[in-house]
Design a protein around this motif. Structure first.
Motif, short mmCIF file in Angstrom:
data_model
loop_
_atom_site.label_atom_id
_atom_site.label_comp_id
_atom_site.label_asym_id
_atom_site.label_seq_id
_atom_site.Cartn_x
_atom_site.Cartn_y
_atom_site.Cartn_z
N THR A 124 0.85 -1.18 0.00
CA THR A 124 0.00 0.00 0.00
C THR A 124 0.89 1.24 0.00
O THR A 124 2.06 1.19 0.36
CB THR A 124 -0.91 0.06 1.24
N LEU A 156 -1.84 -1.00 -3.91
CA LEU A 156 -3.05 -0.35 -3.42
C LEU A 156 -2.77 1.10 -3.04
O LEU A 156 -2.03 1.39 -2.11
CB LEU A 156 -3.59 -1.10 -2.20
N VAL A 158 -3.90 4.07 -1.23
CA VAL A 158 -4.83 4.26 -0.11
C VAL A 158 -5.59 5.58 -0.19
O VAL A 158 -6.53 5.80 0.57
CB VAL A 158 -4.09 4.17 1.24
N LYS A 164 -10.47 2.43 1.97
CA LYS A 164 -10.10 1.01 1.97
C LYS A 164 -10.01 0.43 3.39
O LYS A 164 -10.20 -0.77 3.59
CB LYS A 164 -8.75 0.82 1.28
N LEU A 171 -9.14 -3.72 6.92
CA LEU A 171 -9.61 -3.63 5.54
C LEU A 171 -11.12 -3.76 5.48
O LEU A 171 -11.70 -4.71 5.99
CB LEU A 171 -8.96 -4.74 4.71
N ASP A 173 -12.90 -2.56 2.37
CA ASP A 173 -13.34 -2.46 0.98
C ASP A 173 -13.50 -3.84 0.35
O ASP A 173 -12.55 -4.63 0.30
CB ASP A 173 -12.32 -1.63 0.19
N THR A 176 -11.23 -4.71 -2.72
CA THR A 176 -9.85 -4.99 -2.32
C THR A 176 -9.74 -6.37 -1.70
O THR A 176 -8.77 -7.10 -1.93
CB THR A 176 -9.36 -3.92 -1.33
N LYS A 177 -10.73 -6.76 -0.91
CA LYS A 177 -10.74 -8.11 -0.35
C LYS A 177 -10.79 -9.17 -1.46
O LYS A 177 -10.14 -10.22 -1.37
CB LYS A 177 -11.92 -8.28 0.60
#
Length: 199
Positions: A124, A156, A158, A164, A171, A173, A176-177
């Protein structure tokens, strides 16, 4: 054969390592999320969120008669016993953190316990999402014989909406998961292939 089907033959032990120590950091959050994803939706993968906060910086004066400090020995044992690795790497000044470099160094000293294992990297950050740190970590992996998956990649940013992570660094989002799960499935498949369980 899908990775989840292959995993029924064997449970992979994954060590998750964040390059940051602060609990609310997004990189710590990615490791926590990966642990939960493995637990809840990927049969055949068990991930441990490895605590590296007690590791001293590598100093050969700490090695007495070939014996490293107890906390280093415990860390090296976890690395040696793992089937594969999951790194979450922040980007500091276009590179990995000193903390993460220290982890790689202790794992290779006095003998290398990283060797010939599969690994995945996520990161990130801002703009490029920590991607430059991933390239440096891959270079280190060549020296210690870690085999990183090449695709999919995970960088990622942020700052891009939607949010996110929550204020505690967890976490939240869903997209994103989903991406994180894809990385873990790719790691599972590659680790099993390296191990000879995927024909």
């Amino acid at each position: 054969m899908e990775a989840t089907a292959m995993a029924a033959q064997r449970v992979l032990k994954v060590v998750g390592i964040s390059g940051e120590l602060d609990e609310a950091s997004p990189n710590r959050g990615l490791v926590r999320a990966a642990v939960e994803i493995c637990k809840n939706s990927i049969p055949g993968m068990e991930m441990e969120n490895l605590d590296i906060s007690s590791l001293p910086f590598l100093n050969t004066d700490l090695v007495v008669n070939g014996t490293v400090p107890p906390e280093v020995e415990a860390f090296r044992k976890k690395i040696a016993e793992a089937d594969c690795y999951f790194f979450s790497s922040p980007e500091y000044n276009y590179s990995v953190t000193g903390l993460l470099k220290n982890v790689i160094d202790w794992g290779s000293y006095p003998t290398n316990v990283w060797g010939d294992k599969a690994a995945a990297i996520v990161s990130t950050g801002y703009d490029f999402g920590g991607g430059r740190s991933q390239y440096h970590l891959r270079q280190m992996g060549v020296r210690v014989d870690i085999h990183f998956i090449n695709t999919p990649e995970f960088f990622l940013n942020v700052l891009e909406p939607p949010p996110k992570f929550d204020k505690k660094g967890n976490l939240i989002d869903k997209e994103t998961k989903k991406r994180l799960r894809e990385i873990l499935l790719a790691l599972q498949a590659f680790a099993l292939r390296l191990d000879g369980n995927c024909k």
